[in-house]
Scaffold this active site. Structure first.
Site, PDB file in Angstrom:
ATOM      1  N   GLU A 274       9.627  18.770  41.848  1.00 52.28           N
ATOM      2  CA  GLU A 274       9.547  18.005  40.603  1.00 52.28           C
ATOM      3  C   GLU A 274      10.785  18.145  39.729  1.00 52.28           C
ATOM      4  O   GLU A 274      11.021  17.338  38.846  1.00 52.28           O
ATOM      5  CB  GLU A 274       8.301  18.431  39.818  1.00 52.28           C
ATOM      6  CG  GLU A 274       7.835  17.386  38.829  1.00 52.28           C
ATOM      7  CD  GLU A 274       6.437  17.675  38.299  1.00 52.28           C
ATOM      8  OE1 GLU A 274       6.305  17.778  37.072  1.00 52.28           O
ATOM      9  OE2 GLU A 274       5.497  17.786  39.096  1.00 52.28           O
TER      10      GLU A 274
ATOM     11  N   ASP B  82       4.558  19.987  41.134  1.00 50.81           N
ATOM     12  CA  ASP B  82       3.739  20.945  40.382  1.00 50.81           C
ATOM     13  C   ASP B  82       2.291  20.841  40.860  1.00 50.81           C
ATOM     14  O   ASP B  82       1.773  19.735  41.071  1.00 50.81           O
ATOM     15  CB  ASP B  82       3.815  20.645  38.876  1.00 50.81           C
ATOM     16  CG  ASP B  82       5.015  21.325  38.238  1.00 50.81           C
ATOM     17  OD1 ASP B  82       5.829  21.901  38.980  1.00 50.81           O
ATOM     18  OD2 ASP B  82       5.129  21.276  37.003  1.00 50.81           O
TER      19      ASP B  82
ATOM     20  N   TYR C 224       2.033  29.806  36.895  1.00 51.70           N
ATOM     21  CA  TYR C 224       1.874  28.402  36.493  1.00 51.70           C
ATOM     22  C   TYR C 224       1.161  28.301  35.143  1.00 51.70           C
ATOM     23  O   TYR C 224       0.084  28.879  34.957  1.00 51.70           O
ATOM     24  CB  TYR C 224       1.089  27.650  37.571  1.00 51.70           C
ATOM     25  CG  TYR C 224       0.985  26.165  37.336  1.00 51.70           C
ATOM     26  CD1 TYR C 224       2.094  25.333  37.472  1.00 51.70           C
ATOM     27  CD2 TYR C 224      -0.223  25.580  36.966  1.00 51.70           C
ATOM     28  CE1 TYR C 224       1.998  23.971  37.253  1.00 51.70           C
ATOM     29  CE2 TYR C 224      -0.327  24.216  36.745  1.00 51.70           C
ATOM     30  CZ  TYR C 224       0.788  23.418  36.893  1.00 51.70           C
ATOM     31  OH  TYR C 224       0.694  22.070  36.668  1.00 51.70           O
TER      32      TYR C 224
END
Length: 719
Positions: A7, A103, A336
């Site tokens: 990404e 992601d 994350y």
């Protein structure tokens, strides 16, 4: 050749290093049988209205509702994006396999799927699904690649969300702009943005219409300790108290014998009579209760709780915290960030000693845990509470070259992680009851016996002060030793008090309100969905708040969020409750989650949405009230920030009328006539002469009653 698509360029470099791809090309890195390329977040978006039919280019009420027969995607018009897309397209056309390294979330899935779709990819696709960017996590992820088909429901939910936001945002924004905005300002309406604005506006109107009530508190000082008279609780208070303790246990808490004390003092003469009654009589201790308790460490962070904590401690905005934690993730020192759980999965437990060892700057705190078996609490490790990702924790990689903001945020995360392995805090609470002339008084105190996890957060006094503020000033001081039956002189007094309005929202309290919006709806199923997701998703709430600033719907006064006149009028002019209530978002979130779980059909969701948009258009078009919204020039505030990405969250058309230089418009003159040039507002706040229930408030051209929504028709034009 295997093509990996990440990404961001920085993530692509991390993946290429692990895969052994070293040769840098134009737009990708090659080597060892891999070509690693990247996007810049969204490269594609849904098409604009005029790209479906030219008739939709000009804004007109007759073209609404705009419902394309089939939605399409396009490249975002940007030379850098277009150049990178052509690189990706060429690589994918010749690939033997594609690995989606986007992601690991709904938005990440949507971004990469759109790019692959636009590039016409035909080869097999695998999915890399990881929670951190450390070398170990990337290697582990590539060893356990999953089929792209496993994530089809996630993509369908993301696509349904995007199409839904387009349908509602594009149609409602054009509808309200042309109907009520006098075609001079875009009135942006959004599925998440508008209910969030309604929260702020409703709280503000509640504060403005609040009528303070006078009351008195009876207190007395005995042995240098202040005791307060025990008050009887109303039936409403008993029910609320029961709901707080445990939902559905109202009957248990409402035992009459437990509800003791004097009636609240609302009359000064009554208070003075009580004071006179007790002042010359001795004060006697009738009961001393001491209970030992324990307090578990605070939960690990999800994104919302981290944003709340950073706003309270450092006054960071939700957007600033999100950008900072995203940066820490990309620097590989935290996991994350866009998560909505505070739990860890069981497979993280064996890795925890290694993570603690990596926190070198916290060795004095981690040393007591060295060599010992770490506790495995269900309050921390629970597979049933973890879906795609676990709570935000350090990765164990020593942080380097952090900015001041990053250092502060990392410190919060590191200390929370260390604290969950510490013992519970042990404390003793003491409640003392005394009596004078059959009037009971009470004081409570708290004493820390074993600090446990509290040592991780610095000095105990600082921690106690924070908690004291959160609990409304609850006293936690150690009390003198009182003995039942002891008696002596005391100094009573009567204190005048006024009821206080609710506080304006700050970003911290607004984030919590968005997260727990279930309190605003009656339906149990919707409430359950809202408990999980509330208004918006953790990853988008910061952008929503930034959008409200950008649209000049809200502004900031110190830490308080204040709705502008435009924001207030917009919410008041919307009569369609589904547009501004948590119920709409609850319905959407519930169905979108069901789409993810394969228990609801995406096409059915979109059909229902199209029907709802058509009904909203018909409702607004049939309004003949000739209402308009006051247009105000945006006030430029120091430190106010906006986000370009937030425009998509608002569902707002990108083609806006050009902004003119500020000047005194007719709307501005009207506003001045209704405000500055009027005599002193002696009427405002006085009881309504018509209904007697409401109070007089001031509008643009006349005074009215605060109970106007309840049907009161009192109106007095300005003279």
């Amino acid at each position: 050749m295997i093509v990996c698509i990440a990404e961001k360029p920085s993530v692509a470099r991390d993946i290429a290093d692990v895969l052994g791809a070293k040769d840098k090309r134009d737009g990708y890195i090659e080597g060892n049988g891999y070509q690693v390329t990247w996007t810049f977040g969204h490269l594609c978006t849904l098409k604009e209205p005029h790209e479906y039919t030219p008739n939709w280019k000009s804004w007109s009420l007759s073209s609404l509702p705009m419902v394309p027969p089939r939605f399409g995607i396009k490249l975002i018009s940007n030379p850098t994006y277009e150049r990178q897309f052509h690189v990706i397209e060429n690589l994918m056309q010749h690939a033997d396999m594609i690995i989606n390294c986007g992601d690991a979330g709904q938005e990440g899935e949507l971004i990469q799927r759109w790019v692959m779709q636009k590039a016409g990819a035909r080869c097999p696709v695998k999915r890399l699904w990881i929670s951190s960017l450390t070398e170990e996590a990337i290697r582990e992820g590539f060893a356990k690649l999953r089929d792209a088909s496993d994530f089809q429901p996630l993509y369908e939910a993301g696509l349904s969300r995007a199409i839904g936001d387009w349908l509602l945002g594009m149609n409602a924004t054009r509808l309200y702009t042309m109907k009520y905005g006098q075609n001079r300002q875009v009135l942006s309406i959004g599925r998440v943005q508008t209910p969030t604005l309604a929260l702020i506006v409703n709280r503000q109107l509640e504060i403005q219409n609040f009528v303070p009530k006078q009351y008195w508190e009876l207190k007395t000082v005995y042995r240098d300790t202040t005791f307060s008279a025990i008050l009887r609780k109303s039936d409403e208070e008993l029910v609320l108290e029961a709901e707080k303790q445990k939902e559905g246990t109202a009957a248990k808490a409402a035992k009459p014998e437990e509800n003791r004390g004097i009636e609240p003092i609302t009359d000064r003469e009554c208070g003075m009579a009580l004071l006179e009654q007790i002042k010359d009589s001795p004060f006697t201790i009738t009961n001393v209760t001491r209970k030992n308790g324990k307090e578990a460490p605070p939960r690990l962070f999800d994104l919302t709780s981290l944003q709340v904590e950073c706003n309270k401690k450092f006054a960071f905005s939700a957007d600033e915290t999100l950008k900072t934690i995203q940066s820490l993730y990309e620097k590989k020192v935290t996991t994350y960030p866009r998560v909505d759980t505070t739990f860890l999965s069981d497979d993280i437990y064996p890795k925890c000693p290694g993570i603690l060892k990596g926190l070198r700057d916290y060795q004095t705190l981690t040393a007591p845990l060295d060599g010992a078996t770490l506790p495995k609490s269900k309050k921390v490790f629970d597979n049933s509470k973890v879906t795609d990702h676990h709570a935000i924790i350090p990765t164990g990689q020593p942080p380097q070259n952090l900015t001041d903001m990053e250092r502060r945020v990392f410190d919060l995360i590191a200390r929370r992680f260390i604290a969950v392995f510490y013992p519970d805090c042990l404390f003793a609470t003491t409640a003392v009851i005394g009596e004078v002339e059959q009037i009971e008084f009470k004081v409570s105190g708290k004493q820390i016996l074993e600090p446990g996890w509290r040592v991780v957060f610095g000095t105990l006094s600082e921690r106690s002060q924070e908690e004291k503020e959160e609990k409304g000033g609850e006293d936690e001081n150690v009390l003198p030793a009182f003995v039942v039956g002891e008696s002596g002189p005391h100094l009573p007094d009567l204190y005048e008090k006024w009821t206080q309005p609710p506080r304006p929202y700050t970003e911290a309290t607004l984030l919590r309100a968005m997260e727990t919006a279930g309190k605003l709806v009656d339906n149990d199923e919707l409430r359950d969905a809202l408990k999980e997701n509330g208004i918006g998703r953790p990853s988008t709430r910061a952008a929503i708040i930034e959008t409200l600033f950008k649209r000049n719907y809200i502004r900031k006064e110190k830490k308080n969020l204040i709705a502008t006149p435009t924001g207030v009028e917009l919410i008041q002019i919307i009569h369609e409750e589904l547009l501004k209530s948590a119920e709409l978002t609850g319905m959407w979130e519930k169905k979108l989650r069901e789409i993810e779980k394969r228990t609801y059909n995406a096409s059915q969701f979109l059909e229902e949405l199209k029907q709802m948009v058509s009904e909203i258009v018909m409702s607004v078009l049939s309004d003949n009230s000739n209402r308009h919204i006051t247009i105000q020039a945006p006030a430029s505030e120091k430190g106010e920030k906006t986000s370009a990405a937030s425009a998509s969250a608002a569902g707002k058309p990108k083609k806006e009328p050009k902004k003119r230089a500020p000047r005194k418009s007719a709307a501005k003159k009207t506003e001045q006539t209704a405000g500055e040039n009027q005599p002193a507002d002696t009427l405002v706040g006085t009881p309504c002469p018509l209904c007697g229930k409401g109070t007089i408030i001031k509008g643009k051209t006349a005074y009215g009653c605060s109970e106007w929504k309840g049907g009161c028709t009192f109106r007095k034009p300005f003279e």
